[in-house]
Design a protein around this motif. Structure first.
Motif, short mmCIF file in Angstrom:
data_model
loop_
_atom_site.label_atom_id
_atom_site.label_comp_id
_atom_site.label_asym_id
_atom_site.label_seq_id
_atom_site.Cartn_x
_atom_site.Cartn_y
_atom_site.Cartn_z
N ALA A 93 -14.90 28.04 -23.08
CA ALA A 93 -14.74 27.22 -23.33
C ALA A 93 -13.16 26.77 -21.27
CB ALA A 93 -13.03 27.10 -24.25
N ALA A 94 -12.50 27.74 -21.40
CA ALA A 94 -12.06 28.03 -19.31
C ALA A 94 -12.37 28.40 -19.04
CB ALA A 94 -11.37 28.89 -19.97
N THR A 95 -13.95 27.87 -19.03
CA THR A 95 -15.58 28.26 -17.52
C THR A 95 -15.88 27.59 -17.36
OG1 THR A 95 -15.67 30.80 -18.70
CG2 THR A 95 -17.37 30.28 -17.24
N THR A 96 -16.13 27.37 -15.65
CA THR A 96 -17.87 26.36 -15.12
C THR A 96 -18.59 27.45 -14.64
OG1 THR A 96 -15.45 24.62 -15.10
CG2 THR A 96 -17.26 24.29 -13.50
N VAL A 97 -19.47 27.04 -15.07
CA VAL A 97 -20.67 27.57 -14.71
C VAL A 97 -21.43 27.04 -13.81
CG1 VAL A 97 -22.52 29.03 -15.24
CG2 VAL A 97 -21.26 28.87 -16.21
N VAL A 143 -23.75 23.99 -14.60
CA VAL A 143 -25.01 23.42 -15.96
C VAL A 143 -23.81 23.43 -16.89
CG1 VAL A 143 -26.88 24.75 -14.63
CG2 VAL A 143 -25.17 26.13 -15.33
N TRP A 144 -22.48 24.63 -17.01
CA TRP A 144 -21.76 24.20 -17.95
C TRP A 144 -20.27 23.98 -17.63
CZ3 TRP A 144 -23.06 25.86 -23.05
CH2 TRP A 144 -21.73 26.21 -23.89
N THR A 145 -19.48 23.09 -18.45
CA THR A 145 -17.95 22.94 -18.40
C THR A 145 -17.39 22.40 -19.45
OG1 THR A 145 -16.07 21.84 -16.92
CG2 THR A 145 -18.42 20.76 -17.13
N SER A 146 -16.19 22.91 -19.74
CA SER A 146 -15.28 22.51 -21.08
C SER A 146 -15.88 23.00 -21.87
CB SER A 146 -15.31 20.66 -20.92
OG SER A 146 -15.13 20.03 -19.29
N ASN A 147 -16.94 23.91 -22.34
CA ASN A 147 -17.83 24.17 -23.46
C ASN A 147 -18.85 23.60 -23.84
OD1 ASN A 147 -16.89 26.42 -24.86
ND2 ASN A 147 -16.00 25.57 -27.03
N HIS A 148 -19.30 23.19 -23.04
CA HIS A 148 -20.95 22.32 -23.22
C HIS A 148 -22.02 22.29 -21.80
CE1 HIS A 148 -19.36 18.72 -20.88
NE2 HIS A 148 -20.25 18.41 -21.20
N PHE A 149 -23.57 22.10 -21.99
CA PHE A 149 -24.06 22.28 -21.29
C PHE A 149 -24.11 20.98 -20.53
CE2 PHE A 149 -28.38 21.62 -20.64
CZ PHE A 149 -28.37 22.20 -19.57
N VAL A 150 -25.00 21.07 -19.77
CA VAL A 150 -24.64 20.50 -18.61
C VAL A 150 -25.83 20.25 -18.17
CG1 VAL A 150 -24.01 19.22 -15.99
CG2 VAL A 150 -21.97 20.30 -17.68
N SER A 151 -26.98 19.24 -18.44
CA SER A 151 -28.29 18.82 -18.26
C SER A 151 -28.35 18.74 -16.26
CB SER A 151 -29.00 17.88 -18.86
OG SER A 151 -28.65 17.28 -19.00
N GLY A 152 -29.54 18.81 -15.93
CA GLY A 152 -30.07 18.20 -14.76
C GLY A 152 -30.15 18.53 -13.68
N VAL A 153 -30.20 20.11 -13.74
CA VAL A 153 -30.49 21.15 -13.25
C VAL A 153 -31.90 21.97 -13.37
CG1 VAL A 153 -29.84 23.65 -12.28
CG2 VAL A 153 -27.97 22.28 -12.75
N SER A 154 -32.34 21.87 -12.09
CA SER A 154 -33.95 21.85 -12.04
C SER A 154 -34.17 23.29 -13.01
CB SER A 154 -34.80 22.14 -11.06
OG SER A 154 -36.56 22.64 -11.03
N GLY A 155 -34.66 23.59 -13.52
CA GLY A 155 -35.18 25.29 -14.87
C GLY A 155 -34.45 26.02 -14.91
N VAL A 156 -32.99 24.80 -15.67
CA VAL A 156 -32.17 25.39 -16.87
C VAL A 156 -32.06 25.00 -17.76
CG1 VAL A 156 -29.62 25.83 -17.16
CG2 VAL A 156 -30.44 26.00 -14.78
N THR A 157 -32.58 24.58 -18.66
CA THR A 157 -32.92 23.75 -19.92
C THR A 157 -32.34 24.01 -20.88
OG1 THR A 157 -34.78 25.69 -20.76
CG2 THR A 157 -35.52 24.07 -19.57
#
Length: 153
Positions: A104-108, A115-129
């Motif tokens: 919940a407190a992490t940005t990846v 690819v990860w912020t506010s406790n959810h996946f963010v799509s759009g980065v090539s290769g990270v499905t």
């Protein structure tokens, strides 16, 4: 005793690869076999287990498989964890940001893109499905290629 061919001598290396470096098969053999069971390194799991111990600030490993070499490394700093993995063609992987870093407190980020912020996946980065929280850890599904993740709290 002349023989040095004992599982006890081999298990030290396996422990270093599996738990310290965090590189192991993603075939479910730790819990229950998955559909990847018996397919070797077709799918790798990168889940380092010692990232919070200050005596071990970083680890790098390389493993030769039938599909090609797999490289993985991690480096822990006080406010961030850097993880790098290289997967050969025709393979996939799961990158696990350890549960000691709160989802919940992490940005990846991967290559500077979130690819990860506010406790959810963010799509759009090539290769990270995909990405999800499993047992308190962020799990990111990746295809073959080179990835450099940075998790900051």
């Amino acid at each position: 005793m002349n023989s040095h061919n004992h599982p006890a001598l081999a298990s030290v290396g396996a422990w270093l690869f599996r738990w310290v470096a965090g590189l192991r098969l993603a075939d479910g053999t730790l819990d229950k076999p998955s559909d990847s069971y018996g397919k070797g390194w077709k799918k790798a799991l990168f889940a380092p287990g010692c990232v919070t111990d200050p005596r071990l600030p970083s680890v790098t490993t390389r493993l030769h498989t039938l599909f090609g070499p797999i490289s993985a490394s991690w480096h822990n700093e006080t406010t961030s964890l850097s993880m790098r993995i290289e997967l050969p063609a025709n393979t996939a992987g799961i990158v696990v940001i350890p549960p000691s870093i709160s989802p919940a407190a992490t940005t990846v980020t991967e290559g500077g893109k979130t690819v990860w912020t506010s406790n959810h996946f963010v799509s759009g980065v090539s290769g990270v499905t995909s990405g999800e929280v499993v047992d308190g850890a962020v799990n990111l599904e990746v295809g073959s290629g080179s990835y450099e993740f940075s998790a900051t709290v």
